[in-house]
Scaffold this motif. Sequence first.
Motif, PDB file in Angstrom:
ATOM      1  N   ASN A 132       0.798  -1.224   0.000  1.00  0.00           N
ATOM      2  CA  ASN A 132       0.000   0.000   0.000  1.00  0.00           C
ATOM      3  C   ASN A 132       0.834   1.279   0.000  1.00  0.00           C
ATOM      4  O   ASN A 132       0.280   2.374   0.148  1.00  0.00           O
ATOM      5  N   SER A 133       2.133   1.163  -0.188  1.00  0.00           N
ATOM      6  CA  SER A 133       2.981   2.360  -0.188  1.00  0.00           C
ATOM      7  C   SER A 133       3.063   3.015  -1.565  1.00  0.00           C
ATOM      8  O   SER A 133       3.576   4.119  -1.688  1.00  0.00           O
ATOM      9  N   ILE A 134       2.549   2.316  -2.600  1.00  0.00           N
ATOM     10  CA  ILE A 134       2.667   2.822  -3.974  1.00  0.00           C
ATOM     11  C   ILE A 134       1.289   2.943  -4.615  1.00  0.00           C
ATOM     12  O   ILE A 134       0.453   2.047  -4.502  1.00  0.00           O
ATOM     13  N   ASP A 135       1.072   4.067  -5.287  1.00  0.00           N
ATOM     14  CA  ASP A 135      -0.179   4.305  -6.001  1.00  0.00           C
ATOM     15  C   ASP A 135       0.016   3.881  -7.458  1.00  0.00           C
ATOM     16  O   ASP A 135       0.431   4.662  -8.301  1.00  0.00           O
ATOM     17  N   TYR A 136      -0.271   2.615  -7.773  1.00  0.00           N
ATOM     18  CA  TYR A 136      -0.025   2.079  -9.108  1.00  0.00           C
ATOM     19  C   TYR A 136      -0.979   2.696 -10.137  1.00  0.00           C
ATOM     20  O   TYR A 136      -2.151   2.938  -9.853  1.00  0.00           O
ATOM     21  N   ASP A 137      -0.460   2.912 -11.354  1.00  0.00           N
ATOM     22  CA  ASP A 137      -1.296   3.429 -12.446  1.00  0.00           C
ATOM     23  C   ASP A 137      -2.204   2.344 -13.018  1.00  0.00           C
ATOM     24  O   ASP A 137      -3.306   2.637 -13.491  1.00  0.00           O
ATOM     25  N   LEU A 138      -1.730   1.096 -12.995  1.00  0.00           N
ATOM     26  CA  LEU A 138      -2.511  -0.017 -13.528  1.00  0.00           C
ATOM     27  C   LEU A 138      -2.318  -1.230 -12.627  1.00  0.00           C
ATOM     28  O   LEU A 138      -1.186  -1.646 -12.373  1.00  0.00           O
ATOM     29  N   LYS A 139      -3.425  -1.798 -12.162  1.00  0.00           N
ATOM     30  CA  LYS A 139      -3.359  -2.931 -11.233  1.00  0.00           C
ATOM     31  C   LYS A 139      -4.024  -4.146 -11.872  1.00  0.00           C
ATOM     32  O   LYS A 139      -5.218  -4.122 -12.186  1.00  0.00           O
ATOM     33  N   ILE A 140      -3.218  -5.188 -12.071  1.00  0.00           N
ATOM     34  CA  ILE A 140      -3.663  -6.403 -12.749  1.00  0.00           C
ATOM     35  C   ILE A 140      -3.619  -7.588 -11.788  1.00  0.00           C
ATOM     36  O   ILE A 140      -2.597  -7.825 -11.137  1.00  0.00           O
ATOM     37  N   VAL A 141      -4.714  -8.323 -11.720  1.00  0.00           N
ATOM     38  CA  VAL A 141      -4.798  -9.509 -10.856  1.00  0.00           C
ATOM     39  C   VAL A 141      -4.812 -10.766 -11.718  1.00  0.00           C
ATOM     40  O   VAL A 141      -5.593 -10.852 -12.675  1.00  0.00           O
ATOM     41  N   CYS A 142      -3.973 -11.720 -11.390  1.00  0.00           N
ATOM     42  CA  CYS A 142      -3.897 -12.978 -12.144  1.00  0.00           C
ATOM     43  C   CYS A 142      -4.519 -14.128 -11.355  1.00  0.00           C
ATOM     44  O   CYS A 142      -4.306 -14.243 -10.147  1.00  0.00           O
ATOM     45  N   PHE A 143      -5.261 -14.959 -12.069  1.00  0.00           N
ATOM     46  CA  PHE A 143      -5.826 -16.177 -11.497  1.00  0.00           C
ATOM     47  C   PHE A 143      -5.495 -17.350 -12.411  1.00  0.00           C
ATOM     48  O   PHE A 143      -5.391 -17.188 -13.625  1.00  0.00           O
ATOM     49  N   ASN A 144      -5.372 -18.528 -11.817  1.00  0.00           N
ATOM     50  CA  ASN A 144      -5.367 -19.755 -12.579  1.00  0.00           C
ATOM     51  C   ASN A 144      -6.817 -20.205 -12.684  1.00  0.00           C
ATOM     52  O   ASN A 144      -7.471 -20.452 -11.671  1.00  0.00           O
ATOM     53  N   ASN A 145      -7.341 -20.273 -13.900  1.00  0.00           N
ATOM     54  CA  ASN A 145      -8.758 -20.594 -14.107  1.00  0.00           C
ATOM     55  C   ASN A 145      -9.166 -21.894 -13.429  1.00  0.00           C
ATOM     56  O   ASN A 145     -10.272 -22.035 -12.915  1.00  0.00           O
ATOM     57  N   LYS A 146      -8.228 -22.838 -13.428  1.00  0.00           N
ATOM     58  CA  LYS A 146      -8.519 -24.170 -12.885  1.00  0.00           C
ATOM     59  C   LYS A 146      -8.757 -24.125 -11.377  1.00  0.00           C
ATOM     60  O   LYS A 146      -9.716 -24.721 -10.861  1.00  0.00           O
TER      61      LYS A 146
END
Length: 314
Positions: A132-146
């Motif tokens: 939480n120390s950085i204000d990201y411009d783009l935040k991407i969450v990855c999941f394994n579909n399985k």
Amino acid sequence: MRFKKPKFWDYKKPNINSYLLWPISFFIQLISLFKIIITKKKSTSIKTICIGNIYLGGTGKTSLSLKINKILHEKKIKTCFIKKFYPDQIDEQNILENNGKLFKSKKRLNSLIQADLEGYKVAIFDDGLQDNSIDYDLKIVCFNNKNWIGNGLLIPSGPLREKIESLKNYDIVFLNGKSENALENKQIILKINPRIKIFESNYKIKNLDKLNKKSEYLIFSGIGEPSSFRDILQDNNINVVKEIIYPDHYDYKKKDLENIIDEAKKNDAKILTTEKDFVKLSNDDKKQIDYLEIETNIDNEQIFIDLLNDKLNK
């Protein structure tokens, strides 16, 4: 963190082990909430993309980080990788360093400030959504579909680093791999955050021509989701006769490699591992072992590239 994922994490419903560990999960959640309240976000002139996960391990974030770096490099954008330094994650650090400039320190913010000073235009964070120390411009969450969200509970009761409802705070979701539940997973995501963008991806073998489909292979790995390694081989008709699984980020000892080589001889099989495991081996061991080189293949890649351009040009 070196760990072997408990099987009950991926049960459809929590079991007795999950409920016994729930008080610890609750305590960890309270600590996380406290950190969010007291932490002030900081931003710099450099653009930031964070590729992380909610489900712990094996979601394809490092591979996606490499893919995004490749896309931006082709556009002549000066990029770098940032990863928090952990002494037991040398494998991922080596892979990133082999593909670009890597800044690493115990605090991601210190690496970001250094990258900014050295004139980089985009910093790609491999992990760090919970920082939480950085204000990201783009935040991407990855999941394994399985595996999706496993039993849906927080660590250590389940595999989640934060509740699935946290998706309302993110911009993009990547669902990696095939699954009959893909449509249902998308519906859950959009119910939480109707504005989030969802992309599907899969692994493509880059060195398939070097593998002999007439041969038999012993495979070994120490990764977050070892089934993804086996699945991609079987999908490409590679004959796996034996599989040996180690904890994630495993530090191979001489005895481990001797056992692997002996088992391969018993099965009259060639030895194959992941790139993440291969980079940790000695030069002598590498002479007897091949590795699988993969890259992320993005469905509707041009749409993703357009979205990436839009976010970075704001």
